[in-house]
Scaffold this motif. Structure first.
Motif, mmCIF file in Angstrom:
data_model
loop_
_atom_site.group_PDB
_atom_site.id
_atom_site.type_symbol
_atom_site.label_atom_id
_atom_site.label_comp_id
_atom_site.label_asym_id
_atom_site.label_seq_id
_atom_site.Cartn_x
_atom_site.Cartn_y
_atom_site.Cartn_z
ATOM 1 N N ILE A 331 -23.597 -11.619 -63.364
ATOM 2 C CA ILE A 331 -24.772 -11.750 -62.509
ATOM 3 C C ILE A 331 -24.277 -12.211 -61.145
ATOM 4 O O ILE A 331 -23.832 -13.345 -60.984
ATOM 5 C CB ILE A 331 -25.789 -12.739 -63.096
ATOM 6 N N VAL A 332 -24.355 -11.328 -60.168
ATOM 7 C CA VAL A 332 -23.763 -11.599 -58.851
ATOM 8 C C VAL A 332 -24.797 -12.062 -57.836
ATOM 9 O O VAL A 332 -24.416 -12.505 -56.741
ATOM 10 C CB VAL A 332 -23.045 -10.346 -58.319
ATOM 11 N N GLY A 333 -26.074 -11.961 -58.140
ATOM 12 C CA GLY A 333 -27.096 -12.371 -57.186
ATOM 13 C C GLY A 333 -28.398 -12.710 -57.873
ATOM 14 O O GLY A 333 -28.713 -12.197 -58.953
ATOM 15 N N LEU A 334 -29.176 -13.608 -57.243
ATOM 16 C CA LEU A 334 -30.442 -14.079 -57.813
ATOM 17 C C LEU A 334 -31.401 -14.397 -56.676
ATOM 18 O O LEU A 334 -30.991 -14.895 -55.621
ATOM 19 C CB LEU A 334 -30.193 -15.326 -58.661
ATOM 20 N N HIS A 335 -32.654 -14.089 -56.886
ATOM 21 C CA HIS A 335 -33.680 -14.439 -55.898
ATOM 22 C C HIS A 335 -35.005 -14.643 -56.628
ATOM 23 O O HIS A 335 -35.429 -13.800 -57.415
ATOM 24 C CB HIS A 335 -33.843 -13.332 -54.856
ATOM 25 N N VAL A 336 -35.619 -15.788 -56.383
ATOM 26 C CA VAL A 336 -36.897 -16.127 -57.008
ATOM 27 C C VAL A 336 -37.898 -16.426 -55.899
ATOM 28 O O VAL A 336 -37.611 -17.227 -54.991
ATOM 29 C CB VAL A 336 -36.768 -17.346 -57.944
ATOM 30 N N SER A 337 -39.054 -15.802 -55.945
ATOM 31 C CA SER A 337 -40.065 -16.017 -54.914
ATOM 32 C C SER A 337 -41.426 -15.658 -55.475
ATOM 33 O O SER A 337 -41.549 -15.109 -56.574
ATOM 34 C CB SER A 337 -39.768 -15.159 -53.676
ATOM 35 N N MET A 338 -42.448 -15.959 -54.691
ATOM 36 C CA MET A 338 -43.813 -15.584 -55.059
ATOM 37 C C MET A 338 -44.175 -14.211 -54.519
ATOM 38 O O MET A 338 -45.299 -13.742 -54.709
ATOM 39 C CB MET A 338 -44.800 -16.623 -54.524
ATOM 40 N N GLU A 339 -43.234 -13.557 -53.838
ATOM 41 C CA GLU A 339 -43.461 -12.196 -53.358
ATOM 42 C C GLU A 339 -43.533 -11.245 -54.549
ATOM 43 O O GLU A 339 -42.889 -11.448 -55.577
ATOM 44 C CB GLU A 339 -42.320 -11.768 -52.437
ATOM 45 N N TYR A 340 -44.309 -10.188 -54.374
ATOM 46 C CA TYR A 340 -44.278 -9.124 -55.362
ATOM 47 C C TYR A 340 -43.014 -8.288 -55.152
ATOM 48 O O TYR A 340 -42.343 -8.408 -54.134
ATOM 49 C CB TYR A 340 -45.530 -8.256 -55.259
ATOM 50 N N GLU A 420 -31.584 -4.924 -67.198
ATOM 51 C CA GLU A 420 -32.761 -5.150 -68.036
ATOM 52 C C GLU A 420 -32.434 -6.108 -69.182
ATOM 53 O O GLU A 420 -33.249 -6.973 -69.531
ATOM 54 C CB GLU A 420 -33.267 -3.811 -68.597
ATOM 55 N N HIS A 421 -31.256 -5.959 -69.745
ATOM 56 C CA HIS A 421 -30.868 -6.856 -70.842
ATOM 57 C C HIS A 421 -30.629 -8.276 -70.341
ATOM 58 O O HIS A 421 -30.816 -9.238 -71.081
ATOM 59 C CB HIS A 421 -29.616 -6.319 -71.527
ATOM 60 N N ARG A 422 -30.201 -8.432 -69.087
ATOM 61 C CA ARG A 422 -30.036 -9.789 -68.531
ATOM 62 C C ARG A 422 -31.373 -10.517 -68.487
ATOM 63 O O ARG A 422 -31.437 -11.725 -68.720
ATOM 64 C CB ARG A 422 -29.464 -9.751 -67.119
ATOM 65 N N PHE A 423 -32.458 -9.804 -68.176
ATOM 66 C CA PHE A 423 -33.776 -10.435 -68.177
ATOM 67 C C PHE A 423 -34.133 -10.936 -69.579
ATOM 68 O O PHE A 423 -34.686 -12.030 -69.741
ATOM 69 C CB PHE A 423 -34.843 -9.447 -67.702
ATOM 70 N N ASN A 424 -33.811 -10.148 -70.582
ATOM 71 C CA ASN A 424 -34.078 -10.583 -71.957
ATOM 72 C C ASN A 424 -33.283 -11.839 -72.304
ATOM 73 O O ASN A 424 -33.795 -12.755 -72.956
ATOM 74 C CB ASN A 424 -33.724 -9.461 -72.935
ATOM 75 N N ILE A 425 -32.032 -11.891 -71.860
ATOM 76 C CA ILE A 425 -31.193 -13.065 -72.146
ATOM 77 C C ILE A 425 -31.768 -14.306 -71.470
ATOM 78 O O ILE A 425 -31.866 -15.379 -72.074
ATOM 79 C CB ILE A 425 -29.754 -12.796 -71.686
ATOM 80 N N LEU A 464 -33.103 -24.201 -62.457
ATOM 81 C CA LEU A 464 -32.856 -23.937 -63.873
ATOM 82 C C LEU A 464 -32.230 -22.564 -64.081
ATOM 83 O O LEU A 464 -31.328 -22.390 -64.915
ATOM 84 C CB LEU A 464 -34.167 -24.045 -64.656
ATOM 85 N N LEU A 465 -32.701 -21.581 -63.326
ATOM 86 C CA LEU A 465 -32.153 -20.233 -63.463
ATOM 87 C C LEU A 465 -30.702 -20.169 -62.997
ATOM 88 O O LEU A 465 -29.888 -19.452 -63.589
ATOM 89 C CB LEU A 465 -33.013 -19.245 -62.673
ATOM 90 N N ILE A 466 -30.370 -20.897 -61.944
ATOM 91 C CA ILE A 466 -28.984 -20.907 -61.472
ATOM 92 C C ILE A 466 -28.063 -21.454 -62.552
ATOM 93 O O ILE A 466 -26.987 -20.897 -62.826
ATOM 94 C CB ILE A 466 -28.868 -21.727 -60.172
ATOM 95 N N ASP A 467 -28.457 -22.544 -63.185
ATOM 96 C CA ASP A 467 -27.635 -23.100 -64.262
ATOM 97 C C ASP A 467 -27.500 -22.115 -65.420
ATOM 98 O O ASP A 467 -26.428 -21.997 -66.023
ATOM 99 C CB ASP A 467 -28.251 -24.416 -64.758
ATOM 100 N N GLU A 468 -28.574 -21.409 -65.728
ATOM 101 C CA GLU A 468 -28.519 -20.440 -66.817
ATOM 102 C C GLU A 468 -27.634 -19.251 -66.449
ATOM 103 O O GLU A 468 -26.938 -18.683 -67.310
ATOM 104 C CB GLU A 468 -29.928 -19.962 -67.167
ATOM 105 N N VAL A 469 -27.654 -18.853 -65.179
ATOM 106 C CA VAL A 469 -26.773 -17.773 -64.721
ATOM 107 C C VAL A 469 -25.314 -18.192 -64.832
ATOM 108 O O VAL A 469 -24.455 -17.420 -65.284
ATOM 109 C CB VAL A 469 -27.122 -17.381 -63.273
ATOM 110 N N LEU A 470 -24.999 -19.419 -64.434
ATOM 111 C CA LEU A 470 -23.628 -19.920 -64.569
ATOM 112 C C LEU A 470 -23.205 -19.959 -66.034
ATOM 113 O O LEU A 470 -22.050 -19.659 -66.366
ATOM 114 C CB LEU A 470 -23.523 -21.315 -63.947
ATOM 115 N N GLU A 471 -24.141 -20.320 -66.911
ATOM 116 C CA GLU A 471 -23.845 -20.329 -68.344
ATOM 117 C C GLU A 471 -23.622 -18.904 -68.855
ATOM 118 O O GLU A 471 -22.715 -18.661 -69.665
ATOM 119 C CB GLU A 471 -25.008 -20.985 -69.098
#
Length: 719
Positions: A331-340, A420-425, A464-471
């Protein structure tokens, strides 16, 4: 090309031979002769043929004779332990008939040169059998590679397997089994060829329309559509209708309609392509190393979040963008926002993918080293959805930076199976265990509304998501071990982090680098900010400052001669900084939030928007209160009373007379105020006495002489 024993050749345009497949039975090099046997599917008995070795070799060189293959029957490709004793006995019995002939090295040549050779007939008499039996055994032996299993009985063609039989008058099939002897089951009818045609017609009309339909429903519609006359007549005559029963319908449908056609035609094309088609390989078949392809996708996170300013305000479910390296599962990048899901949010995910992660993690209070998340590279290709990236902005801005942008077809999520499988994880290991989660289910009134349990802010969810990505990047994935030998050679676990680092170290990747300012300037749109005397202003609430040596001078100019606008790049994930083009022909410079705007530090754009909306609402709520109205009325009454007293006072002739002696009257007023204050402190009950003693006291005080320091002339104008 070498001619070998038992090899099969495709013969075309060779004198003396018909076109077709031939097997080499024997090579007589002294006579320079090749013995061939024609491989035919007919039951006619055939004899071997001989051709000159030299002419056969010349035909091979000319391309008229080509090497080929001839598949042996499946029952011959078995070990003797898997063959029944009866079949082995029949095989050995046939081989006994020809064993003496095939063991003679000169038999084939003698059989070809002497058409009336008596060797076969003598051999048949010796074993008390017909000559044809010997020739049949020889034909099988020659046809199937001259080995003993060629004589196994071919029962695969016995019994007419797979062939339909014409129905007679007698009812076929097992009768209906009933437990009560008093009940007589109807006899039923056989299924005719016309019935089979109606079965197929009914399936095409009612059951193969791109959606799942039960066979019972198709059978019911078929009877109403094609057997209506018989059903009406049977009911009128009080007899059983002569129509095929449901069991016969199911039996023949499964025989007449191929199973793959049923699967394909009873679902939509998109669902078939995603979930039911045959798999053609692995997702990494077309990637050579890390950076060959990044997959980007977005989903609505299965958890509700609250406002960072007011935790009792639920904002809803955020959108999370995830960028994954297809080859290494990193997982090389992550972005969380209230944008659609949109280009606006997608470009933020790209910026996060292409820039260093250490500073990004520090914004959320997570301390890491660069080697723990060493992803700040640009891929060779980006695979994404049509929705947010099939636009002019993505083509004009992302394509020059990345190189190649691949857009997945609609309704084909399996083409981005890695992301798609990363979202499931992430859902299974983190999101579905948090308060306020929907667990990927629709809201049900019988359970508690998950919005009432919303607890985390957008910033906390991101942390929390950043820690899970590192894991995740440090977790073991067995499929990685099959893709490269570097992990085994280095003795490292098959984790995305190890896979990425090893291939980057060995230069087996397709990654490239770009400066952070360059990345942001390519992907982010320019926004106007204002240079003011206080600093760089953004949206009337946020001020930024720079370390530029001329920044202080620019503030002085802006305060005294007027502000001016500047181009800026805004990061929606973090409001602590912006990039501003301070000089007209300069590059973008990173500017940090000033202390007076510290409340907006590390805030997401969604929180800033919430603050603005809250200010608007609070302004709209501003209404005069009861106390405010009372104060307004008192003020109005005082003004009106003062105006009336002024009108009632004696008129003064001129302006000079009105202001004459103003300093002396000011001193008297000060003196009177001091005396009143001193009397009020010494005698708190003095306010209850009548006015006459008070006035006498004032008159007596006027008789006292008070010495006051006088200023020198001209000191009134000093400041």
């Amino acid at each position: 090309m070498q001619v070998e024993l038992n090899s099969v050749w495709q013969v075309n345009r060779f004198d003396g031979l018909d076109d077709g497949l031939y097997r080499v039975l024997k090579l007589y090099m002294e006579q320079r002769v090749v013995v061939l046997f024609f491989l035919s599917d007919s039951k006619a008995l055939l004899r071997p043929l001989k051709v000159g070795f030299d002419s056969f070799n010349e035909a091979i060189k000319a391309g008229n004779v080509l090497p080929s293959l001839y598949d042996l029957p499946y029952y011959q490709l078995q070990h003797d332990d898997d063959i029944s004793e009866d079949h082995l006995a029949k095989r050995d019995e046939k081989y006994t008939l020809i064993a003496g002939l095939v063991s003679d090295p000169e038999f084939l040549l003698d059989l070809i040169e002497r058409p009336r050779s008596k060797l076969v007939s003598l051999h048949a008499k010796m074993h008390d059998t017909y000559v044809q039996n010997v020739y049949r055994a020889l034909n099988l032996y020659w046809k199937y590679a001259q080995e003993r299993n060629a004589l196994l009985p071919a029962y695969k063609n016995s019994g007419g397997r797979g062939k339909s039989r014409v129905a007679g008058e007698i009812k076929r099939g097992s009768p209906i089994q009933l437990s009560s002897p008093s009940i007589v089951a109807p006899k039923g009818v056989n299924t005719t060829e016309s019935d089979k045609k109606l079965f197929i017609k009914a399936m095409k009309k009612f059951g193969l329309k791109g959606e799942g339909v039960r066979f019972s429903r198709v059978y019911d519609k078929m009877l109403k559509e094609y057997y209506a006359e018989e059903l009406i007549a049977a009911e009128a005559e009080s007899r059983e209708a002569k129509v095929p029963n449901y069991r016969a319908f199911i039996y023949w449908i499964k025989k007449l309609v191929p199973t793959d056609t049923l699967i394909r035609k009873q679902t939509s094309q998109g669902d078939f392509d995603r979930n039911k088609r045959g798999l053609i390989g692995s997702a990494t078949d077309h990637t050579e190393g890390p950076g060959s392809c990044f997959e980007l996708d977005a989903t609505v996170l299965d958890v509700h979040v609250v406002s960072d300013f007011q935790r009792n305000h639920v904002l809803g479910r955020p959108t999370v963008y995830c960028v994954v390296d297809k080859e290494s599962r990193m997982i090389v990048g992550l972005h969380v926002s209230m944008e659609y899901a949109s280009w606006r949010a997608g470009r933020q995910a790209l910026i996060n993918s292409f820039t260093a992660k250490k500073e990004y993690c520090e914004q959320f209070g997570i301390e890491i080293e660069e080697f723990e998340w060493p992803c700040s590279h640009i891929p060779l290709r980006l695979l994404c959805d049509r929705g947010e990236f099939i636009c002019k902005d993505a083509e004009d801005l992302a394509v020059p930076l990345i190189g190649h942008l691949s857009i997945a077809p609609p309704y084909r999520a399996e083409l981005k199976g890695i992301v798609e499988h990363r979202f499931n994880i992430l859902n299974e290991k983190l999101v579905h265990e948090l308060p306020g989660t929907t667990k990927g289910k629709q809201y049900d009134r019988s359970v508690k509304d998950p919005r009432l349990d919303a607890t985390f802010t957008l910033r906390e969810i991101t942390k929390l998501l950043i820690d899970e990505v590192l894991e995740h990047n440090s977790s073991i994935f067995q499929d990685l071990a099959k893709q490269s030998t570097l992990l085994i050679e280095s003795g490292l676990s098959p984790t995305p982090l190890n896979y990425w680092n090893l291939h980057v170290k060995e230069q087996r990747h397709a990654l490239s680098k770009a400066d952070e300012v360059h990345v942001r300037s390519r992907l982010l749109p320019t926004t106007k900010v204002t240079m003011t005397g206080k600093g760089i202003r953004l949206s009337d609430q946020m001020y930024f400052e720079s370390d530029h040596p001329d920044f202080g001078s620019w503030k002085i100019i802006a305060r005294n001669t007027g502000s001016w606008s500047l181009d800026a790049l805004i990061d929606h994930d973090n409001s602590s900084f912006i990039y501003v083009r301070l000089e007209e022909e300069g590059s973008f410079t990173k500017c940090h939030l000033m202390k007076e705007s510290a409340n907006f530090a590390n805030r997401h754009q969604a929180d800033i928007l919430f603050f603005r909306d809250w200010v608007k609402l609070e302004k709209g709520k501003a209404r005069p209160t009861v106390k405010s109205i009372e104060r307004h009325q008192r003020k109005k009454q005082v003004i009106e009373s003062a105006l009336e007293d002024t009108k009632a006072a004696p008129k003064v002739g001129s302006k000079y007379e009105r202001i004459k002696g103003m300093k002396e009257r000011r001193r008297e007023a000060i003196l009177a105020q001091r005396l009143e204050d001193s009397c009020g402190q010494s005698n708190p009950l003095s306010s209850k006495t009548n006015s006459e003693p008070s006035s006498r006291h004032i008159d007596d005080s006027k008789k006292k002489v008070i010495s006051m320091l006088k200023r020198k002339k001209g000191t009134d104008n000093e400041t």
